[in-house]
Design a protein around this motif. Structure first.
Motif: not given
Length: 199
Positions: A119, A122-123, A172
């Motif tokens: 996360g 990706s962020g 992921w």
């Protein structure tokens, strides 16, 4: 589950998680950082133009966190899978229930760590590209990265946004791989408990 099936499953999981973890770590280490001080491109802020030069602030420690967590995860993976294969090949049995329970807890914890790391990447990419394109609407995020960066007297070559995206996707996959290990450990924990209490 037969020992032969377990061997194939654990070897397959090891290869998938190991390869994707290496892609994640190497992708961020090589393409997500720049300059002698290894400044992170994730979560850049204050991208603006001064004269003919574009500047931005890079203070996040996301890249070093991803690289460190990914490296630790690879060693943890080797320990878990290696122990299982040792029992399956040398002793032709599953590890005792105490061991599988410890591995189950470890896999659950690392699934959560992998979720946070994936996360974070990706962020960070979303923040980076949003910041770059906010002031250079005529250029894509990949084009801005491809132009290269400088730090003091250092001028480096451009970065490849597709490699950074691949690192994010790999993260992921790593997370789902650890979830699969946790599921298998729980299943083997129950099986091992039944087998060990019957002898």
């Amino acid at each position: 589950m037969q020992p032969k099936q377990q061997k194939l499953i654990f070897i397959g999981l090891f290869l998938v998680i190991f390869i994707t973890a290496v892609i994640q770590v190497a992708g961020i280490a090589d393409q997500g950082q720049f300059g002698p001080s290894r400044r992170c491109l994730l979560y850049v802020t204050n991208y603006h133009k001064e004269g003919k030069t574009y500047l931005f602030d890079s203070t996040a420690h996301a890249c070093s966190t991803v690289v460190s967590a990914g490296t630790i995860g690879i060693f943890l993976l080797a320990g878990v899978i290696g122990t299982h294969l040792f029992y399956l090949y040398k002793k032709e049995e599953n590890p005792p229930p105490q061991v599988t329970k410890a591995f189950f807890i470890g896999a659950c914890v690392w699934s959560f760590v992998s979720l946070v790391v994936a996360g974070m990447v990706s962020g960070g990419i979303a923040q980076m590209c949003s910041e770059f394109q906010k002031n250079e609407e005529h250029k894509s995020c990949g084009a801005v990265l491809g132009d290269g960066f400088f730090e003091g007297d250092f001028s480096g070559k451009g970065k490849n946004v597709n490699t950074i995206y691949a690192a994010a996707s790999a993260g992921w996959v790593v997370m789902f791989g650890w979830i699969a290990i946790a599921f298998l450990e729980k299943k083997l924990q129950n099986t091992a408990a039944m087998w060990w209490t019957s002898i």
